[in-house]
Design an enzyme around this catalytic site. Structure first.
Site, PDB file in Angstrom:
ATOM      1  N   HIS A   1     -24.436  32.852  24.532  1.00 38.63           N
ATOM      2  CA  HIS A   1     -25.755  32.710  23.893  1.00 38.63           C
ATOM      3  C   HIS A   1     -26.509  31.480  24.405  1.00 38.63           C
ATOM      4  CE1 HIS A   1     -25.587  35.656  20.490  1.00 38.63           C
ATOM      5  NE2 HIS A   1     -24.300  35.607  20.790  1.00 38.63           N
TER       6      HIS A   1
ATOM      7  N   CYS B   1     -25.215  38.544  25.451  1.00 39.08           N
ATOM      8  CA  CYS B   1     -24.158  39.029  24.564  1.00 39.08           C
ATOM      9  C   CYS B   1     -24.363  40.511  24.192  1.00 39.08           C
ATOM     10  CB  CYS B   1     -24.040  38.110  23.362  1.00 39.08           C
ATOM     11  SG  CYS B   1     -22.395  38.141  22.665  1.00 39.08           S
TER      12      CYS B   1
ATOM     13  N   GLU C   1     -29.518  30.795  24.235  1.00 38.91           N
ATOM     14  CA  GLU C   1     -30.626  30.430  23.331  1.00 38.91           C
ATOM     15  C   GLU C   1     -30.178  29.499  22.210  1.00 38.91           C
ATOM     16  OE1 GLU C   1     -28.927  33.133  23.237  1.00 38.91           O
ATOM     17  OE2 GLU C   1     -28.694  33.795  21.147  1.00 38.91           O
TER      18      GLU C   1
ATOM     19  N   GLY D   1     -26.403  39.856  19.014  1.00 41.76           N
ATOM     20  CA  GLY D   1     -26.408  40.344  17.630  1.00 41.76           C
ATOM     21  C   GLY D   1     -25.241  41.296  17.532  1.00 41.76           C
ATOM     22  N   GLU D   2     -25.500  42.503  17.154  1.00 41.15           N
ATOM     23  CA  GLU D   2     -24.441  43.520  17.073  1.00 41.15           C
ATOM     24  C   GLU D   2     -24.952  44.753  17.800  1.00 41.15           C
ATOM     25  OE1 GLU D   2     -21.290  43.451  16.037  1.00 41.15           O
ATOM     26  OE2 GLU D   2     -21.370  45.501  16.801  1.00 41.15           O
TER      27      GLU D   2
ATOM     28  N   ARG E   1     -17.945  36.293  19.394  1.00 39.93           N
ATOM     29  CA  ARG E   1     -17.417  37.663  19.538  1.00 39.93           C
ATOM     30  C   ARG E   1     -17.903  38.259  20.865  1.00 39.93           C
ATOM     31  NH1 ARG E   1     -19.446  41.005  16.166  1.00 39.93           N
ATOM     32  NH2 ARG E   1     -21.062  39.586  15.439  1.00 39.93           N
TER      33      ARG E   1
END
Ligand code: GLN
Length: 193
Positions: free
Chosen positions: A177, A78, A179, A46-47, A142
């Site tokens: 990722h 991530c 998932e 996510g972030e 990212r």
């Protein structure tokens, strides 16, 4: 087995479905008490700055740190890998880290031009029969990159000469990722299911 998935922001729903496909139960973790009876934990992508604020707001940082230190299986993907790293490079000054894994990781390491890409990750044969030697489809969004690996860190997946999945003790971190693919091998490896 009950797997907690940190559900404050980001790609947590996809993790929930992978874990359920593997036959384990899931708990969406939003408050410290949700960690009380889980056997394993996923910190999703996510972030990391937003996740960090959510963790602070929910008063969960110490509970998360104790869970990671307990030796239970943990998978960080991530932004989750960023939060679990001992050292975060190019983080925001007010970004808090769960920490626990002896690595340095740089946020957004691939730059703007290649900010998202897919590439084959070569998994290392860990001796676990769950990992046949076919590449893992890596989805990098990212993505961060590991810049230092501690002595007790093992590399689990390579992108060329770059370590993109690592393990230290019972914690597995990926800069991509897993998932977002149908390949469940890294979840199975990390969570021991
Ligand atoms: N760049 C994001 C961060 O710094 C991580 C991206 C991701 O989780 N896909 O948190």
């Amino acid at each position: 087995m009950k797997v907690g998935v940190l559900a404050l922001q980001g790609a947590f729903a996809a993790h929930v479905s992978v874990v359920e496909r593997l036959g384990a139960r899931t708990v969406e973790v939003r408050r410290p008490e949700h960690l009380a009876d889980v056997d394993a934990l996923i910190i999703p992508g996510g972030e990391s700055t937003t996740l960090s604020m959510g963790i602070e707001r929910s008063g969960m940082i110490e509970t998360l740190r104790s869970f990671v230190a307990s030796g239970a299986p943990v998978l960080g993907t991530c932004a989750g890998a960023i939060l679990l790293a001992q050292e975060c490079l190019d983080g925001r000054d007010d970004q808090i880290q769960i920490t626990g894994v002896d690595v340095a990781i740089r946020r957004n390491a691939f730059g703007r031009q290649v900010d998202s890409f897919e590439a084959d990750v070569t998994l290392v044969d860990t001796g676990a029969s769950s990992i046949p030697p076919v590449p893992f489809p890596g989805v990098f969004i990212r993505a961060p990159a590991f810049e230092r690996l501690g002595e007790s860190v093992e590399v689990v997946g390579w992108l060329g000469s770059e370590a993109v999945a690592i393990a230290e003790g019972s914690v597995v971190l990926t800069t991509f990722h897993p998932e977002l693919t149908t390949d469940t091998r890294l979840h199975a490896l990390a969570l021991g299911i």
